[in-house]
Design an enzyme around this catalytic site. Sequence first.
Site, mmCIF file in Angstrom:
data_model
loop_
_atom_site.group_PDB
_atom_site.id
_atom_site.type_symbol
_atom_site.label_atom_id
_atom_site.label_comp_id
_atom_site.label_asym_id
_atom_site.label_seq_id
_atom_site.Cartn_x
_atom_site.Cartn_y
_atom_site.Cartn_z
ATOM 1 N N HIS A 63 0.797 -1.223 0.000
ATOM 2 C CA HIS A 63 0.000 0.000 0.000
ATOM 3 C C HIS A 63 0.837 1.285 0.000
ATOM 4 O O HIS A 63 0.289 2.381 -0.022
ATOM 5 C CB HIS A 63 -1.005 0.013 1.164
ATOM 6 C CG HIS A 63 -0.403 0.246 2.512
ATOM 7 N ND1 HIS A 63 -0.062 -0.788 3.347
ATOM 8 C CD2 HIS A 63 -0.101 1.381 3.167
ATOM 9 C CE1 HIS A 63 0.423 -0.289 4.464
ATOM 10 N NE2 HIS A 63 0.410 1.033 4.389
ATOM 11 N N THR A 68 -4.200 -18.909 4.367
ATOM 12 C CA THR A 68 -4.391 -18.922 2.920
ATOM 13 C C THR A 68 -3.913 -17.606 2.314
ATOM 14 O O THR A 68 -4.234 -16.529 2.805
ATOM 15 C CB THR A 68 -5.885 -19.132 2.580
ATOM 16 O OG1 THR A 68 -6.333 -20.338 3.198
ATOM 17 C CG2 THR A 68 -6.102 -19.209 1.082
ATOM 18 N N CYS A 107 1.136 4.254 12.318
ATOM 19 C CA CYS A 107 1.074 3.134 13.259
ATOM 20 C C CYS A 107 1.140 3.601 14.711
ATOM 21 O O CYS A 107 1.048 2.798 15.629
ATOM 22 C CB CYS A 107 2.218 2.157 12.978
ATOM 23 S SG CYS A 107 2.143 1.415 11.341
#
Length: 376
Positions: free
Chosen positions: A199, A235, A324
Amino acid sequence: MIYLDYAATTPMSENALTIYMKAAKSAFGNSSSLHDIGGMAARTLQASRKIITDMICGNEKGLYFTSGGSEANILAVQSLLNGVDLKNNHIITTQIEHSSLYTFFKSLQTRGYEVSFLEPNKQGFISTDDITSKLQSNTGLVSIQHGNSEIGVVQPIKEIGRLLKKRGILFHSDCVQTFGKLPINVEDIHIDAISISSHKIYGPKGIGAAYINPSVFWQPVIPGTTHESGFRPGTIDVPGAAAFATAAKDVSANMYTNIEHYLKLRKDFVDSLKPCKDRIKLLNENNENTLPNILPLLVDGIEGQYMMLECNRFGFAISTGSACQVGMQAPSRTILALGYDEQKAKQYIRISLGAQTSSEEVQTFAKQLINIIENF
């Protein structure tokens, strides 16, 4: 709203979005399944892996997809440490690493590891002499961020890599901010592992990757994991990987054009601030080894959070540091590490430019910034 926070996240490019939708329709299977639909997903994943590793001149067998840059940082470092002799429990890093690694290294200190946190100079740089001064006979790993998200400083990782290669010490670098913005050749810089994110380069959120040189021995963080060659459970997001690879290929093709674009915008911005230069300090203005798209500012006498909210009120999205760490009241750890006191560090704001940012937007923002300061 004019977006000037591209170091935090970028919008998905049209190409990445198109490929994401195509892959979601045609390669939706589990890439570990043996049926034909799983085979399609596996081939898509493998092609994506090769595109990304070609960008860093690496071996596709060493690339492992993750949920983003933070997870890539932690899994890469811990996997490398798991493969190091237990007696080599000394780690060297810096005071200005991304919060994902800084807090992780702090936690490792409670688990028997000895961690040396290097302090940068007043410009934010770490030298090979700084690292040499902290090397010990039991040093097993060094982790130095390539480009800092808050001040844009780019560390000399090629020289650091050469130093550590001679001593047989593992070297990891957080390359989340530099991947796609600066050339990275993992063989040329003698690096064992890097972390990257989608991103930051106009790919989807929620996917990143760790690269570990296939010749380097590592051990899984979670034993028995089968996905990504045991590197990470779960997955794989195949459409996300395909879109990540597409964004990476596009941004790589435009890398040098983008660098020139950022340098032009940077000059326009600095020139527009001249009427208020006594109140605004651009921290890396005279440093060449910095990311040109990151503009760290200290606004004299005004806290960054106030500036951010005022800018937002007038239609400009900027930052007061790493996304963050949003919500934390403490001043930027990076700015404090440069030698500023807490009061000054709280005056920090960051503007980060994107490929779509225009000169007109930058100049309009500069005028609004001056207006906010003059009316404070």
